[in-house]
Design a protein around this motif. Structure first.
Motif, PDB file in Angstrom:
ATOM      1  N   LEU A  25       0.950  -0.950  -0.026  1.00  0.00           N
ATOM      2  CA  LEU A  25      -0.168  -0.155  -0.030  1.00  0.00           C
ATOM      3  C   LEU A  25       0.828   0.811  -0.128  1.00  0.00           C
ATOM      4  O   LEU A  25       0.703   2.092  -0.435  1.00  0.00           O
ATOM      5  CB  LEU A  25      -1.016  -0.191   1.154  1.00  0.00           C
ATOM      6  CG  LEU A  25      -1.735   1.210   1.269  1.00  0.00           C
ATOM      7  CD1 LEU A  25      -2.723   1.075  -0.175  1.00  0.00           C
ATOM      8  CD2 LEU A  25      -2.600   1.019   2.739  1.00  0.00           C
ATOM      9  N   LEU A  26       1.976   1.138   1.014  1.00  0.00           N
ATOM     10  CA  LEU A  26       2.653   2.551   0.445  1.00  0.00           C
ATOM     11  C   LEU A  26       3.780   3.037  -0.750  1.00  0.00           C
ATOM     12  O   LEU A  26       3.623   4.083  -1.312  1.00  0.00           O
ATOM     13  CB  LEU A  26       4.231   2.276   1.822  1.00  0.00           C
ATOM     14  CG  LEU A  26       5.352   3.773   1.762  1.00  0.00           C
ATOM     15  CD1 LEU A  26       4.239   4.664   2.517  1.00  0.00           C
ATOM     16  CD2 LEU A  26       5.845   2.639   2.976  1.00  0.00           C
ATOM     17  N   TYR A  27       3.835   1.524  -0.823  1.00  0.00           N
ATOM     18  CA  TYR A  27       4.506   1.829  -2.627  1.00  0.00           C
ATOM     19  C   TYR A  27       3.470   1.947  -3.566  1.00  0.00           C
ATOM     20  O   TYR A  27       4.176   2.950  -4.478  1.00  0.00           O
ATOM     21  CB  TYR A  27       5.165   0.191  -3.080  1.00  0.00           C
ATOM     22  CG  TYR A  27       5.829  -0.119  -4.452  1.00  0.00           C
ATOM     23  CD1 TYR A  27       6.660   0.854  -4.603  1.00  0.00           C
ATOM     24  CD2 TYR A  27       4.929   0.000  -5.295  1.00  0.00           C
ATOM     25  CE1 TYR A  27       7.541  -0.147  -5.877  1.00  0.00           C
ATOM     26  CE2 TYR A  27       5.298  -0.405  -6.953  1.00  0.00           C
ATOM     27  CZ  TYR A  27       6.464   0.072  -7.024  1.00  0.00           C
ATOM     28  OH  TYR A  27       7.440   0.324  -8.268  1.00  0.00           O
ATOM     29  N   GLN A  28       1.758   1.785  -3.573  1.00  0.00           N
ATOM     30  CA  GLN A  28       1.681   2.346  -4.412  1.00  0.00           C
ATOM     31  C   GLN A  28       0.751   3.780  -4.081  1.00  0.00           C
ATOM     32  O   GLN A  28       0.647   4.328  -4.810  1.00  0.00           O
ATOM     33  CB  GLN A  28       0.027   1.338  -3.549  1.00  0.00           C
ATOM     34  CG  GLN A  28      -1.498   1.546  -5.136  1.00  0.00           C
ATOM     35  CD  GLN A  28      -2.603   0.546  -4.580  1.00  0.00           C
ATOM     36  OE1 GLN A  28      -2.255  -0.050  -3.998  1.00  0.00           O
ATOM     37  NE2 GLN A  28      -4.217   0.543  -5.398  1.00  0.00           N
ATOM     38  N   ALA A  29       1.053   4.254  -2.782  1.00  0.00           N
ATOM     39  CA  ALA A  29       0.405   5.110  -2.588  1.00  0.00           C
ATOM     40  C   ALA A  29       1.686   6.682  -3.044  1.00  0.00           C
ATOM     41  O   ALA A  29       1.290   7.647  -3.483  1.00  0.00           O
ATOM     42  CB  ALA A  29       1.043   5.961  -0.552  1.00  0.00           C
ATOM     43  N   TRP A  30       2.658   6.062  -3.402  1.00  0.00           N
ATOM     44  CA  TRP A  30       4.163   6.735  -4.277  1.00  0.00           C
ATOM     45  C   TRP A  30       3.793   5.866  -5.631  1.00  0.00           C
ATOM     46  O   TRP A  30       4.487   7.069  -6.417  1.00  0.00           O
ATOM     47  CB  TRP A  30       5.564   5.913  -3.884  1.00  0.00           C
ATOM     48  CG  TRP A  30       6.173   6.528  -2.715  1.00  0.00           C
ATOM     49  CD1 TRP A  30       5.595   5.817  -1.633  1.00  0.00           C
ATOM     50  CD2 TRP A  30       6.562   8.199  -1.931  1.00  0.00           C
ATOM     51  NE1 TRP A  30       6.056   6.776  -0.827  1.00  0.00           N
ATOM     52  CE2 TRP A  30       7.128   8.560  -1.379  1.00  0.00           C
ATOM     53  CE3 TRP A  30       6.813   8.858  -3.409  1.00  0.00           C
ATOM     54  CZ2 TRP A  30       7.557   8.950  -0.636  1.00  0.00           C
ATOM     55  CZ3 TRP A  30       7.663   9.901  -2.650  1.00  0.00           C
ATOM     56  CH2 TRP A  30       8.015  10.228  -1.931  1.00  0.00           C
ATOM     57  N   THR A  31       2.878   5.529  -5.904  1.00  0.00           N
ATOM     58  CA  THR A  31       3.162   5.158  -7.371  1.00  0.00           C
ATOM     59  C   THR A  31       2.071   5.449  -8.362  1.00  0.00           C
ATOM     60  O   THR A  31       1.517   5.398  -9.783  1.00  0.00           O
ATOM     61  CB  THR A  31       3.707   3.367  -8.067  1.00  0.00           C
ATOM     62  OG1 THR A  31       3.051   2.866  -6.776  1.00  0.00           O
ATOM     63  CG2 THR A  31       4.658   3.699  -7.513  1.00  0.00           C
ATOM     64  N   ASP A  32       0.474   5.523  -7.744  1.00  0.00           N
ATOM     65  CA  ASP A  32      -0.842   4.939  -8.719  1.00  0.00           C
ATOM     66  C   ASP A  32      -1.367   6.392  -8.205  1.00  0.00           C
ATOM     67  O   ASP A  32      -1.427   7.149  -6.883  1.00  0.00           O
ATOM     68  CB  ASP A  32      -1.509   4.606  -7.262  1.00  0.00           C
ATOM     69  CG  ASP A  32      -2.870   4.074  -8.118  1.00  0.00           C
ATOM     70  OD1 ASP A  32      -3.422   5.373  -8.396  1.00  0.00           O
ATOM     71  OD2 ASP A  32      -3.321   2.738  -8.304  1.00  0.00           O
ATOM     72  N   GLN A  33      -1.939   7.307  -9.336  1.00  0.00           N
ATOM     73  CA  GLN A  33      -2.441   8.446  -9.013  1.00  0.00           C
ATOM     74  C   GLN A  33      -3.363   9.009  -8.510  1.00  0.00           C
ATOM     75  O   GLN A  33      -3.952   9.952  -8.001  1.00  0.00           O
ATOM     76  CB  GLN A  33      -2.475   9.326 -10.743  1.00  0.00           C
ATOM     77  CG  GLN A  33      -3.439   8.041 -11.442  1.00  0.00           C
ATOM     78  CD  GLN A  33      -3.662   9.233 -12.668  1.00  0.00           C
ATOM     79  OE1 GLN A  33      -2.883   9.363 -13.224  1.00  0.00           O
ATOM     80  NE2 GLN A  33      -5.262   9.473 -13.256  1.00  0.00           N
TER      81      GLN A  33
END
Length: 168
Positions: A25-33
């Protein structure tokens, strides 16, 4: 707390933070618009447009409007290792031709607790008129204000992640 480096023309900031989420989820927060639009250099209210291609050498561009002024933030994803590591550039073309570098390391400390190690490197040009002491002071001021700005961004990231988790 970040420490500052005054030996060269770069300012280096290192911040660490724990989040009560899974690394994915943290990774997604950096990569998902959908996430970036809520916390990274913009808000849902002030965001005019956001384009994100989170892939090797992919780009992102954020247009944020505050008090009638458009601010553009853009960069490239230089390295992506899903759920573990991100290297990206960040630039504001109306302020400078140079781009800074962001490096994000993501570690699962224990189930549901993820550590983020954030490294930021910025080039701070030395003006001829400045003495060495004045230049070191300029870099320290840049370091402190930038570190504070990122701490505030990470507070917003924390809230964004908490709201997402609450909606599950």
């Amino acid at each position: 707390m970040g420490k500052y480096n005054v030996e060269n023309e770069n300012v280096e900031i290192r911040l660490e933070r724990l989040f009560k989420v899974e690394p994915e989820l943290l990774y997604q927060a950096w990569t998902d618009q959908r996430f970036l639009k809520q916390w990274f250099m913009t808000t849902e209210r002030t965001n005019k447009t956001i384009e994100v291609a989170a892939e090797q050498n992919g780009t992102y561009k954020i247009v944020d409007v505050r008090k009638g002024k458009e601010n553009v933030v853009q960069g490239t994803f230089a390295s992506l290792l899903p759920y573990e590591y991100i290297v990206m550039t960040i630039g504001m073309p109306e302020l400078s031709d140079s781009e800074d570098t962001i490096e994000v390391e993501i570690f699962e400390r224990e189930p549901g607790i993820t550590q983020m190690v954030f490294n930021y490197t910025a080039f701070v040009p030395r003006e001829r008129r400045l003495t060495s002491l004045e230049y070191k002071q300029k870099k320290k001021e840049y370091h402190d204000s930038t570190a504070h700005g990122f701490e505030m961004l990470f507070d917003k990231l924390q809230l964004t992640l908490e709201e997402f988790e609450a909606d599950l």
